[in-house]
Design a protein around this motif. Structure first.
Motif, PDB file in Angstrom:
ATOM      1  N   LYS A 157     -10.970 -50.160 -13.359  1.00  0.00           N
ATOM      2  CA  LYS A 157     -10.806 -49.749 -11.958  1.00  0.00           C
ATOM      3  C   LYS A 157     -10.494 -48.260 -11.810  1.00  0.00           C
ATOM      4  O   LYS A 157     -10.199 -47.804 -10.706  1.00  0.00           O
ATOM      5  CB  LYS A 157      -9.692 -50.573 -11.297  1.00  0.00           C
ATOM      6  N   PHE A 158     -10.568 -47.531 -12.924  1.00  0.00           N
ATOM      7  CA  PHE A 158     -10.271 -46.098 -12.893  1.00  0.00           C
ATOM      8  C   PHE A 158     -11.521 -45.303 -13.233  1.00  0.00           C
ATOM      9  O   PHE A 158     -12.192 -45.561 -14.240  1.00  0.00           O
ATOM     10  CB  PHE A 158      -9.165 -45.773 -13.897  1.00  0.00           C
ATOM     11  N   LYS A 159     -11.838 -44.329 -12.412  1.00  0.00           N
ATOM     12  CA  LYS A 159     -12.982 -43.450 -12.663  1.00  0.00           C
ATOM     13  C   LYS A 159     -12.454 -42.036 -12.863  1.00  0.00           C
ATOM     14  O   LYS A 159     -11.959 -41.397 -11.937  1.00  0.00           O
ATOM     15  CB  LYS A 159     -13.967 -43.485 -11.496  1.00  0.00           C
ATOM     16  N   SER A 207     -13.581 -42.359 -20.777  1.00  0.00           N
ATOM     17  CA  SER A 207     -13.173 -43.770 -20.820  1.00  0.00           C
ATOM     18  C   SER A 207     -11.728 -43.825 -21.308  1.00  0.00           C
ATOM     19  O   SER A 207     -11.393 -43.253 -22.358  1.00  0.00           O
ATOM     20  CB  SER A 207     -14.072 -44.562 -21.765  1.00  0.00           C
ATOM     21  N   LEU A 208     -10.851 -44.524 -20.561  1.00  0.00           N
ATOM     22  CA  LEU A 208      -9.438 -44.609 -20.960  1.00  0.00           C
ATOM     23  C   LEU A 208      -9.260 -45.221 -22.342  1.00  0.00           C
ATOM     24  O   LEU A 208      -8.385 -44.819 -23.105  1.00  0.00           O
ATOM     25  CB  LEU A 208      -8.648 -45.437 -19.940  1.00  0.00           C
ATOM     26  N   ALA A 209     -10.100 -46.194 -22.669  1.00  0.00           N
ATOM     27  CA  ALA A 209      -9.963 -46.909 -23.944  1.00  0.00           C
ATOM     28  C   ALA A 209     -10.140 -45.986 -25.139  1.00  0.00           C
ATOM     29  O   ALA A 209      -9.622 -46.254 -26.230  1.00  0.00           O
ATOM     30  CB  ALA A 209     -10.976 -48.042 -24.003  1.00  0.00           C
ATOM     31  N   LYS A 210     -10.869 -44.879 -24.948  1.00  0.00           N
ATOM     32  CA  LYS A 210     -11.163 -43.969 -26.062  1.00  0.00           C
ATOM     33  C   LYS A 210     -10.185 -42.796 -26.127  1.00  0.00           C
ATOM     34  O   LYS A 210     -10.310 -41.935 -27.000  1.00  0.00           O
ATOM     35  CB  LYS A 210     -12.590 -43.437 -25.931  1.00  0.00           C
ATOM     36  N   GLY A 270      -8.152 -38.861 -11.922  1.00  0.00           N
ATOM     37  CA  GLY A 270      -9.314 -39.618 -11.462  1.00  0.00           C
ATOM     38  C   GLY A 270      -9.000 -40.405 -10.209  1.00  0.00           C
ATOM     39  O   GLY A 270      -8.042 -40.091  -9.491  1.00  0.00           O
ATOM     40  N   HIS A 271      -9.796 -41.445  -9.961  1.00  0.00           N
ATOM     41  CA  HIS A 271      -9.636 -42.261  -8.752  1.00  0.00           C
ATOM     42  C   HIS A 271      -9.536 -43.738  -9.113  1.00  0.00           C
ATOM     43  O   HIS A 271     -10.173 -44.201 -10.064  1.00  0.00           O
ATOM     44  CB  HIS A 271     -10.829 -42.057  -7.804  1.00  0.00           C
ATOM     45  N   ILE A 272      -8.706 -44.464  -8.362  1.00  0.00           N
ATOM     46  CA  ILE A 272      -8.690 -45.925  -8.453  1.00  0.00           C
ATOM     47  C   ILE A 272      -9.755 -46.430  -7.480  1.00  0.00           C
ATOM     48  O   ILE A 272      -9.718 -46.121  -6.276  1.00  0.00           O
ATOM     49  CB  ILE A 272      -7.303 -46.498  -8.087  1.00  0.00           C
ATOM     50  N   VAL A 308     -12.805 -46.099  -2.461  1.00  0.00           N
ATOM     51  CA  VAL A 308     -11.842 -45.301  -3.230  1.00  0.00           C
ATOM     52  C   VAL A 308     -10.463 -45.509  -2.609  1.00  0.00           C
ATOM     53  O   VAL A 308     -10.251 -45.216  -1.429  1.00  0.00           O
ATOM     54  CB  VAL A 308     -12.208 -43.802  -3.213  1.00  0.00           C
ATOM     55  N   ILE A 309      -9.499 -46.023  -3.405  1.00  0.00           N
ATOM     56  CA  ILE A 309      -8.151 -46.276  -2.879  1.00  0.00           C
ATOM     57  C   ILE A 309      -7.310 -45.007  -2.902  1.00  0.00           C
ATOM     58  O   ILE A 309      -6.640 -44.676  -1.915  1.00  0.00           O
ATOM     59  CB  ILE A 309      -7.451 -47.399  -3.676  1.00  0.00           C
ATOM     60  N   ASP A 310      -7.335 -44.268  -4.030  1.00  0.00           N
ATOM     61  CA  ASP A 310      -6.497 -43.068  -4.110  1.00  0.00           C
ATOM     62  C   ASP A 310      -6.913 -42.217  -5.301  1.00  0.00           C
ATOM     63  O   ASP A 310      -7.479 -42.707  -6.275  1.00  0.00           O
ATOM     64  CB  ASP A 310      -5.020 -43.459  -4.252  1.00  0.00           C
ATOM     65  N   GLU A 311      -6.607 -40.925  -5.200  1.00  0.00           N
ATOM     66  CA  GLU A 311      -6.712 -40.023  -6.357  1.00  0.00           C
ATOM     67  C   GLU A 311      -5.391 -40.108  -7.110  1.00  0.00           C
ATOM     68  O   GLU A 311      -4.319 -39.953  -6.510  1.00  0.00           O
ATOM     69  CB  GLU A 311      -6.982 -38.601  -5.895  1.00  0.00           C
ATOM     70  N   VAL A 312      -5.457 -40.334  -8.425  1.00  0.00           N
ATOM     71  CA  VAL A 312      -4.253 -40.633  -9.201  1.00  0.00           C
ATOM     72  C   VAL A 312      -4.259 -39.891 -10.534  1.00  0.00           C
ATOM     73  O   VAL A 312      -5.289 -39.369 -10.969  1.00  0.00           O
ATOM     74  CB  VAL A 312      -4.136 -42.152  -9.481  1.00  0.00           C
ATOM     75  N   LEU A 313      -3.084 -39.877 -11.160  1.00  0.00           N
ATOM     76  CA  LEU A 313      -2.953 -39.485 -12.566  1.00  0.00           C
ATOM     77  C   LEU A 313      -2.619 -40.733 -13.362  1.00  0.00           C
ATOM     78  O   LEU A 313      -1.695 -41.478 -12.992  1.00  0.00           O
ATOM     79  CB  LEU A 313      -1.847 -38.443 -12.751  1.00  0.00           C
ATOM     80  N   VAL A 314      -3.357 -40.989 -14.429  1.00  0.00           N
ATOM     81  CA  VAL A 314      -3.118 -42.156 -15.280  1.00  0.00           C
ATOM     82  C   VAL A 314      -2.640 -41.685 -16.648  1.00  0.00           C
ATOM     83  O   VAL A 314      -3.294 -40.868 -17.297  1.00  0.00           O
ATOM     84  CB  VAL A 314      -4.389 -43.014 -15.425  1.00  0.00           C
TER      85      VAL A 314
END
Length: 462
Positions: free
Chosen positions: A36-38, A44-47, A56-58, A64-70
């Motif tokens: 759910k994260f772009k 890619s988060l997994a890598k 990125g964005h959720i 688009v729900i929000d611009e976020v930091l993951v």
């Protein structure tokens, strides 16, 4: 209890703010978040490596729900020891709920109170006493309670207990080994060395048990009752201590009909001051209820401040001394501070006479602030904070205190057994019980009910 699924919760306080943090933990945390994260850069988060932050964005396709930091934390290098994702989003209540609901629909479960810290304990990232210190740290509201919680969370208390337990366990193993060779009548455990160890353990346990008296009041705040006859300046003193107009002040006797409480930090220690109704004979029903509550608050307080009007000392000296003796006799264990208020209104000869009759008296002008600083110093001197300055271990947790008392009782039985020349099999019984109570503190011995009770008091998201 399930501990292998992926959980989610809001890690910051509920309500609107600039930023909110949503935390996921579990073996699917990264893959669920990744779905759910772009990322702005297309990563890619997994890598990605552990302890990295990504913009990125959720996305809830096509919305688009929000611009976020993951932030990515990969096991075992995370708080819980599992894969952990923390999403820093804008603090709108709507955005928070939309993101949480999105992940609940896609494989997450809502975390229980304290479940992140529970997983940290189960995965060996914290022992039980350290996990409990996390809650104490969050709840700390003074320098002293913060310092104690930090020390415990870093393992100061648990390391001391583990060291004692390991030493006792070594001797216990040797004594148990003797039981296997009972027919040969051999001793593997040197009784003189064992006696020295038991004596040292008793001394350490006694110090830890005694520290609870200080630790408990530091953690919960020290209740101080301000008592005296009506219109002697109790409410004015409370206002001077708090540096604000908290209590109503007037010339009318009996203005304070109920107790007023507020807390301040003095020298890093929390003190909870209780302004009580004036003690006097009255036919006013409401005022009588207030006076009854005054005596209840004296019962609950750990320190009593008795305040009197110095301008009326000459005419009321006998009555005053009788009242003072009543409090001393009724509460002999409570520290009593006697304050003569309104000293700015009496002359030097009156002051000298008053100090001669009651040597322990302290001088005060609550209206001008004279004597307030000396009072706060006196209050601090009543509390033994030497252990804090020396960075010694202080016990603040009632569960730990109870386990220490039980361990102390069993170790004393072992010492008595050594003094009496008891056989190894009888000594082993008491040693096993002492080891059990040591293990209760750090969580080496535990059960689901105990864990449920401890972590139920945590906040959601921690």
């Amino acid at each position: 209890m399930l501990h292998n699924d992926t959980i989610i919760a809001l890690a910051t306080p509920s309500g609107s703010g600039a930023i909110a943090v949503i935390r996921l933990s579990g073996k699917e945390a990264i893959s669920i978040a990744s779905s759910k994260f772009k990322s702005i850069s297309g990563k890619s988060l997994a890598k990605q490596k552990t302890h990295t932050v990504h913009l990125g964005h959720i996305i809830d396709d096509p919305r688009v729900i929000d611009e976020v930091l993951v932030t990515v934390f990969k096991n075992p290098n995370s708080y819980t020891g599992e894969d952990v994702i923390e999403i820093s989003c804008h603090g709108s209540l709507y955005i928070q709920q939309e993101i949480i609901q999105l992940f609940l629909r896609n494989g997450c479960r809502m975390a229980n109170a304290g479940e992140f810290t529970l997983r940290a304990f189960l995965n060996g990232k914290l022992d039980l006493s350290q996990a409990e210190a996390v809650a104490d740290l969050i709840a700390s509201d003074s320098e002293a309670s913060h310092q104690i919680a930090i020390q415990q969370m870093r393992g100061g208390f648990s390391n001391e207990i583990k060291h004692l337990r390991d030493e006792l366990l070594n001797f216990a193993s040797l004594i148990e080994l003797e039981l296997d060779f009972a027919e040969e009548d051999v001793e593997f455990a040197n009784r003189d060395e064992f006696y020295k160890l038991i004596t040292r353990i008793i001394n350490v346990l006694k110090r830890l048990i005694d520290s609870f008296a200080v630790g408990n009041v530091i953690k919960n705040g020290i209740p101080v009752a301000i008592v005296g006859e009506p219109n002697v300046g109790k409410s004015t003193l409370l206002n001077a201590l708090l540096n604000e107009e908290r209590a109503i002040v007037s010339e009318i006797a009996g203005t304070t009909r109920d107790t007023i409480e507020d807390e301040i930090s003095i020298g890093g220690i929390g003190f909870r001051f209780i302004d009580t109704a004036g003690i006097r004979e009255t036919e006013d029903i409401v005022e009588n209820i207030g006076i009854k509550k005054t005596f209840e608050k004296i019962e609950q307080a750990q320190v009593v401040i008795y305040l009197f009007d110095s301008t009326k000392f000459k005419s009321l000296s006998k009555k005053f001394k009788v009242e003072l003796e009543k409090i001393k006799n009724k509460y002999p264990q409570k520290p009593l501070i006697v304050l003569a208020n309104k000293i700015d209104k009496i002359d030097d000869s009156q002051l000298a006479k008053m100090q001669e009759e009651i040597p322990e008296i302290k001088l005060l002008s609550a209206k001008s602030g004279f004597g307030v600083e000396q009072l706060t110093s006196t209050l601090l001197n009543l509390i033994n904070t030497g252990a804090l300055r020396n960075n010694e271990t202080i016990v603040t947790n009632t569960r730990h205190y109870d386990a220490l008392l039980k361990a102390f009782e069993e170790v004393q039985k072992v010492k008595y057994g050594l003094d009496s020349g008891l056989s190894g099999d009888l000594l082993a019984i008491d040693i096993r019980q002492a080891l059990y109570h040591f293990g209760e503190i750090t969580g080496e011995i535990t059960n689901d009910d105990l864990l449920g009770n401890i972590f139920a008091n945590f906040c959601i998201g921690k």
